[in-house]
Scaffold this motif. Structure first.
Motif, short mmCIF file in Angstrom:
data_model
loop_
_atom_site.label_atom_id
_atom_site.label_comp_id
_atom_site.label_asym_id
_atom_site.label_seq_id
_atom_site.Cartn_x
_atom_site.Cartn_y
_atom_site.Cartn_z
N PRO A 183 39.82 37.28 41.75
CA PRO A 183 39.16 38.58 41.72
C PRO A 183 39.16 39.18 40.33
CG PRO A 183 41.31 38.79 42.74
CD PRO A 183 41.14 37.34 42.39
N CYS A 184 38.11 39.90 40.03
CA CYS A 184 38.05 40.61 38.76
C CYS A 184 39.11 41.71 38.79
CB CYS A 184 36.66 41.19 38.60
SG CYS A 184 36.47 42.22 37.15
N GLN A 185 39.79 41.88 37.68
CA GLN A 185 40.89 42.83 37.67
C GLN A 185 40.52 44.21 37.17
OE1 GLN A 185 43.76 39.57 36.10
NE2 GLN A 185 45.06 41.22 36.80
N VAL A 186 39.26 44.37 36.92
CA VAL A 186 38.82 45.72 36.55
C VAL A 186 38.80 46.57 37.81
CG1 VAL A 186 36.92 47.08 35.61
CG2 VAL A 186 37.47 44.86 34.62
N PRO A 187 39.40 47.73 37.76
CA PRO A 187 39.47 48.56 38.96
C PRO A 187 38.10 48.82 39.56
CG PRO A 187 40.86 49.48 37.25
CD PRO A 187 40.12 48.33 36.63
N LYS A 188 38.05 48.77 40.84
CA LYS A 188 36.86 49.04 41.65
C LYS A 188 35.83 47.92 41.59
CE LYS A 188 37.21 53.98 41.27
NZ LYS A 188 36.75 55.02 40.37
N CYS A 189 36.08 46.89 40.84
CA CYS A 189 35.12 45.80 40.76
C CYS A 189 35.36 44.84 41.91
CB CYS A 189 35.22 45.06 39.43
SG CYS A 189 34.01 43.75 39.32
N LYS A 190 34.26 44.42 42.52
CA LYS A 190 34.40 43.52 43.66
C LYS A 190 33.93 42.12 43.30
CE LYS A 190 34.08 46.89 47.36
NZ LYS A 190 33.33 48.08 46.92
N GLU A 191 33.66 41.90 42.04
CA GLU A 191 33.18 40.59 41.62
C GLU A 191 34.36 39.65 41.47
OE1 GLU A 191 29.82 39.87 40.56
OE2 GLU A 191 29.31 41.75 41.51
N PHE A 192 34.01 38.40 41.22
CA PHE A 192 35.05 37.42 41.03
C PHE A 192 35.01 36.87 39.62
CE2 PHE A 192 34.81 37.65 45.57
CZ PHE A 192 36.13 37.54 45.94
N ILE A 201 38.44 38.78 34.25
CA ILE A 201 37.31 39.69 34.47
C ILE A 201 36.07 38.89 34.84
CG2 ILE A 201 38.13 41.61 33.06
CD1 ILE A 201 36.36 40.53 30.78
N CYS A 202 35.19 39.52 35.56
CA CYS A 202 33.97 38.85 35.99
C CYS A 202 32.98 38.81 34.83
CB CYS A 202 33.37 39.59 37.18
SG CYS A 202 32.81 41.25 36.78
N ARG A 203 31.89 38.13 35.06
CA ARG A 203 30.92 37.95 33.99
C ARG A 203 30.33 39.29 33.55
NH1 ARG A 203 25.86 34.19 35.02
NH2 ARG A 203 25.35 35.88 36.40
N THR A 204 30.03 40.11 34.53
CA THR A 204 29.46 41.42 34.22
C THR A 204 30.39 42.21 33.31
OG1 THR A 204 28.65 41.34 36.49
CG2 THR A 204 28.33 43.39 35.27
N HIS A 205 31.65 42.19 33.66
CA HIS A 205 32.58 42.97 32.87
C HIS A 205 32.88 42.33 31.53
CE1 HIS A 205 33.71 45.53 36.43
NE2 HIS A 205 33.41 46.35 35.46
N TYR A 206 32.79 41.02 31.49
CA TYR A 206 32.97 40.36 30.21
C TYR A 206 31.89 40.79 29.23
CZ TYR A 206 33.53 36.75 26.70
OH TYR A 206 33.71 36.10 25.51
ZN LIG Z 1 34.30 42.95 37.14
#
Ligand SMILES: [Zn+2]
Length: 92
Positions: free
Chosen positions: A32-41, A72-77
């Motif tokens: 799981p992505c570790q950015v709070p509230k993120c549901k991406e992987f 972190i997920c791709r979006t957050h990266y």
């Molecule tokens: Zn994320």
């Protein structure tokens, strides 16, 4: 007497095994992505990355404390990279 319609035989493709295409659906995301509230992987197959904790809190200050690396997920990266760039331009 009703005649049964003759079934057409569909020739099977010989020795042409379908390649195991790893589509997104085939991936079992488990990081799981570790950015709070993120549901991406953050699985690498999905474009996820792991960045240093210190770098992560620069961008998201409520990262849960844990290992030195933050997944972190791709979006957050992308978001992280972008904000890093913005930072640099601001500072220079
Ligand atoms: Zn994320």
């Amino acid at each position: 007497m009703a005649r049964r319609p003759h079934r057409r035989r569909i020739p099977k493709p010989k020795g042409n095994k379908p390649k195991s295409t790893r589509s997104k659906a085939a991936i079992d995301p488990e990081v799981p992505c570790q950015v709070p509230k993120c549901k991406e992987f953050a699985d690498t197959e999905l474009g996820g990355r792991s960045i240093a904790y210190d770098n992560a809190i620069d961008v998201w200050d409520n990262i849960p404390e844990g290992p030195r690396r933050v997944k972190i997920c791709r979006t957050h990266y992308k978001e992280w990279k972008k904000s890093k760039k913005d930072d640099e331009t601001e500072w220079s």
